[in-house]
Design a protein around this motif. Structure first.
Motif, PDB file in Angstrom:
ATOM      1  N   THR A 154       0.833  -1.192   0.000  1.00 20.31           N
ATOM      2  CA  THR A 154       0.000   0.000   0.000  1.00 20.31           C
ATOM      3  C   THR A 154       0.875   1.251   0.000  1.00 20.31           C
ATOM      4  O   THR A 154       2.054   1.172  -0.399  1.00 20.31           O
ATOM      5  CB  THR A 154      -0.999  -0.069   1.193  1.00 20.31           C
ATOM      6  OG1 THR A 154      -1.858   1.048   1.142  1.00 20.31           O
ATOM      7  CG2 THR A 154      -0.297  -0.128   2.553  1.00 20.31           C
ATOM      8  N   ASP A 155       0.316   2.397   0.403  1.00 23.20           N
ATOM      9  CA  ASP A 155       1.081   3.652   0.308  1.00 23.20           C
ATOM     10  C   ASP A 155       1.648   4.089   1.655  1.00 23.20           C
ATOM     11  O   ASP A 155       2.129   5.202   1.786  1.00 23.20           O
ATOM     12  CB  ASP A 155       0.199   4.752  -0.303  1.00 23.20           C
ATOM     13  CG  ASP A 155      -1.094   4.944   0.457  1.00 23.20           C
ATOM     14  OD1 ASP A 155      -1.320   4.250   1.469  1.00 23.20           O
ATOM     15  OD2 ASP A 155      -1.904   5.795   0.040  1.00 23.20           O
ATOM     16  N   TYR A 162      -0.016   1.223  11.709  1.00 27.10           N
ATOM     17  CA  TYR A 162       0.384   2.160  12.761  1.00 27.10           C
ATOM     18  C   TYR A 162      -0.662   2.189  13.886  1.00 27.10           C
ATOM     19  O   TYR A 162      -1.787   1.705  13.715  1.00 27.10           O
ATOM     20  CB  TYR A 162       0.493   3.566  12.177  1.00 27.10           C
ATOM     21  CG  TYR A 162       1.759   3.854  11.388  1.00 27.10           C
ATOM     22  CD1 TYR A 162       2.732   4.700  11.904  1.00 27.10           C
ATOM     23  CD2 TYR A 162       1.966   3.308  10.119  1.00 27.10           C
ATOM     24  CE1 TYR A 162       3.884   5.000  11.187  1.00 27.10           C
ATOM     25  CE2 TYR A 162       3.116   3.599   9.402  1.00 27.10           C
ATOM     26  CZ  TYR A 162       4.076   4.446   9.946  1.00 27.10           C
ATOM     27  OH  TYR A 162       5.219   4.743   9.242  1.00 27.10           O
ATOM     28  N   ASP A 166      -3.934   6.354  12.005  1.00 26.38           N
ATOM     29  CA  ASP A 166      -3.640   6.715  10.611  1.00 26.38           C
ATOM     30  C   ASP A 166      -2.463   7.707  10.575  1.00 26.38           C
ATOM     31  O   ASP A 166      -2.587   8.842  11.070  1.00 26.38           O
ATOM     32  CB  ASP A 166      -4.901   7.352   9.994  1.00 26.38           C
ATOM     33  CG  ASP A 166      -4.723   7.629   8.513  1.00 26.38           C
ATOM     34  OD1 ASP A 166      -3.569   7.658   8.036  1.00 26.38           O
ATOM     35  OD2 ASP A 166      -5.743   7.825   7.833  1.00 26.38           O
ATOM     36  N   ARG A 219      -1.366   9.511   8.378  1.00 25.66           N
ATOM     37  CA  ARG A 219      -1.635  10.746   7.628  1.00 25.66           C
ATOM     38  C   ARG A 219      -2.387  11.755   8.499  1.00 25.66           C
ATOM     39  O   ARG A 219      -2.499  12.919   8.163  1.00 25.66           O
ATOM     40  CB  ARG A 219      -2.461  10.444   6.385  1.00 25.66           C
ATOM     41  CG  ARG A 219      -1.733   9.517   5.450  1.00 25.66           C
ATOM     42  CD  ARG A 219      -2.412   9.416   4.102  1.00 25.66           C
ATOM     43  NE  ARG A 219      -1.795   8.344   3.360  1.00 25.66           N
ATOM     44  CZ  ARG A 219      -0.614   8.436   2.759  1.00 25.66           C
ATOM     45  NH1 ARG A 219       0.063   9.562   2.805  1.00 25.66           N
ATOM     46  NH2 ARG A 219      -0.107   7.399   2.115  1.00 25.66           N
TER      47      ARG A 219
HETATM   48  P1  ADP Z   1      -4.750   0.843  -0.889  1.00 23.72           P
HETATM   49  O1  ADP Z   1      -5.226   1.699  -2.009  1.00 23.72           O
HETATM   50  O2  ADP Z   1      -3.328   0.448  -1.019  1.00 23.72           O
HETATM   51  O3  ADP Z   1      -5.677  -0.297  -0.581  1.00 23.72           O
HETATM   52  P2  ADP Z   1      -5.896   2.325   1.327  1.00 23.72           P
HETATM   53  O4  ADP Z   1      -6.071   3.792   1.082  1.00 23.72           O
HETATM   54  O5  ADP Z   1      -7.089   1.468   1.252  1.00 23.72           O
HETATM   55  O6  ADP Z   1      -4.724   1.801   0.388  1.00 23.72           O
HETATM   56  O7  ADP Z   1      -5.223   2.096   2.774  1.00 23.72           O
HETATM   57  C1  ADP Z   1      -4.029   2.742   3.102  1.00 23.72           C
HETATM   58  C2  ADP Z   1      -4.332   3.971   3.949  1.00 23.72           C
HETATM   59  O8  ADP Z   1      -4.856   3.557   5.205  1.00 23.72           O
HETATM   60  C3  ADP Z   1      -3.120   4.779   4.317  1.00 23.72           C
HETATM   61  O9  ADP Z   1      -2.786   5.714   3.320  1.00 23.72           O
HETATM   62  C4  ADP Z   1      -3.534   5.446   5.625  1.00 23.72           C
HETATM   63  O10 ADP Z   1      -3.904   6.796   5.438  1.00 23.72           O
HETATM   64  C5  ADP Z   1      -4.778   4.659   6.058  1.00 23.72           C
HETATM   65  N1  ADP Z   1      -4.741   4.186   7.447  1.00 23.72           N
HETATM   66  C6  ADP Z   1      -5.787   4.312   8.330  1.00 23.72           C
HETATM   67  N2  ADP Z   1      -5.472   3.810   9.504  1.00 23.72           N
HETATM   68  C7  ADP Z   1      -4.208   3.324   9.421  1.00 23.72           C
HETATM   69  C8  ADP Z   1      -3.334   2.668  10.336  1.00 23.72           C
HETATM   70  N3  ADP Z   1      -3.712   2.399  11.593  1.00 23.72           N
HETATM   71  N4  ADP Z   1      -2.109   2.294   9.909  1.00 23.72           N
HETATM   72  C9  ADP Z   1      -1.730   2.561   8.632  1.00 23.72           C
HETATM   73  N5  ADP Z   1      -2.512   3.202   7.722  1.00 23.72           N
HETATM   74  C10 ADP Z   1      -3.744   3.572   8.093  1.00 23.72           C
END
Ligand code: ADP
Ligand code: ASP
Ligand code: MG
Length: 316
Positions: free
Chosen positions: A171-172, A177, A180, A182
């Motif tokens: 993912t990105d 974590y 989130d 971000r």
């Molecule tokens: P993908 O398109 O790769 O499926 P998503 O947007 O569905 O990615 O999921 C990744 C996003 O999840 C991250 O960019 C982050 O902002 C969000 N996110 C929310 N909670 C968490 C967390 N606890 N740990 C990591 N990322 C998180």
């Protein structure tokens, strides 16, 4: 080894991303049987949703699913073609070609059964198999999507069906974590995480892994990792042996409130609990307590501030 890798929309957003992903797959595919699950590129699913909502807010759900699956179909073809350009044999397959059987409500289907014969046949020919995520086929032969974020579930279900040695969710962000990253800049990255914490975080809105993917990983003991496609860094390994951790999540129930949840690894001791309750008294919110989760519904403008305060108290 049998490896399943899933690349999300941001990992495949443009031609440069597709090339980077293809290069990584080339390296990992050496001496391994590789199945790659793809999401639609970038914000394609949002753009397709906007298209049908422009025409009607009662667009038939069978047709919206038929439209939405086109995003993953195009990613799969682009990635398989790029891999071939790099000199390896690769084939794209969709939910009907495999088939991935699913049932339930259009837009929110559940995978029932995956036939692995075609994948094994392609592997025997030495091919990398690229599969469209987010979709299955019903008993009537119609496409059905698995809910937003559902490509993660496709990947874990395929890994379970194939008894894969690794299921890598790219993912990105570089792992899971404590909140989130971000939204909360000092969120803590977990090297490893207990499967129950992963499931609780996912169920309460941590978008990084689809809740049904987390549930399937636990049910079938799929060796799952969450990692970034933008570098070679290690990510978060999810397992039954890893520690339980505390995390803070946010979800949108769709009524202009945000539900902030605290997923707890253990019951907070006296002082910490008082501090948590004091924070809630600063924000107008309705509170709910479960066995290892507390939740507060707040207005959108207060959501990030409350999350930050809670996270700071827990991780100071
Ligand atoms: P993908 O398109 O790769 O499926 P998503 O947007 O569905 O990615 O999921 C990744 C996003 O999840 C991250 O960019 C982050 O902002 C969000 N996110 C929310 N909670 C968490 C967390 N606890 N740990 C990591 N990322 C998180
Ligand atoms: N493309 C779908 C979505 O945006 C599925 C996914 O990305 O997992 O929800
Ligand atoms: Mg996702």
């Amino acid at each position: 080894m049998k490896i399943v890798q899933k690349y999300g929309g941001s990992s495949l957003a443009d031609a440069e991303c597709v090339r980077r992903v293809a290069q990584r797959i080339l390296v990992d595919a050496k001496n391994n049987q590789m199945l790659v699950v793809v999401s639609a590129q970038g914000k394609t699913t949002d753009a397709l949703t906007k298209k049908y909502l422009e025409l009607s807010d009662e667009f038939p759900s069978r047709e919206s699913d038929a439209l939405l699956i086109s995003g993953e179909q195009s990613s799969a073809a682009l990635l398989a073609a790029t891999l071939r350009r790099y000199g390896v044999d690769a084939v794209s397959l969709n939910g009907a070609q495999i088939p991935i059987r699913a049932s339930g409500k259009q837009g929110d289907g559940r995978i029932k059964e995956i036939c692995t014969a075609r994948i094994r046949k392609e592997w025997k020919q030495g091919r990398i198999v690229v599969v469209t995520g987010f979709q299955g086929i019903t008993d009537e032969g119609d496409f059905i999507t698995l809910g937003r974020g559902g490509s993660d579930t496709s990947a874990v279900a395929l890994a379970a069906a194939l008894k894969a040695d690794r299921c890598m969710i790219f993912t990105d962000v570089d792992g899971v974590y404590s909140a989130d990253p971000r939204r909360i800049e000092d969120a803590v990255r977990f090297d490893s995480l207990h499967e129950d914490t992963m499931l609780d975080l996912a169920l309460h809105g941590a978008k990084v892994l689809h809740p049904r993917a987390a549930a399937l990983a636990k049910q079938y003991q799929v060796p799952t990792e969450v990692l970034t496609s933008f570098s070679d860094q290690a990510g978060t390994v999810i397992s039954v042996d890893a520690p339980r951790r505390t995390g803070v999540t946010a979800s949108n129930p769709g009524d202009h409130t945000v539900v902030i949840s605290g997923v707890l690894s253990s019951i907070p001791q006296g002082g910490l609990w008082t501090e948590i309750l004091n924070v809630f008294s600063e924000f107008p919110c309705s509170l709910k307590f479960g066995s290892n989760v507390f939740q507060a519904a707040v207005s959108e403008e207060n959501a990030t501030a409350l999350m930050k305060r809670l996270h700071h108290i827990i991780y100071k």
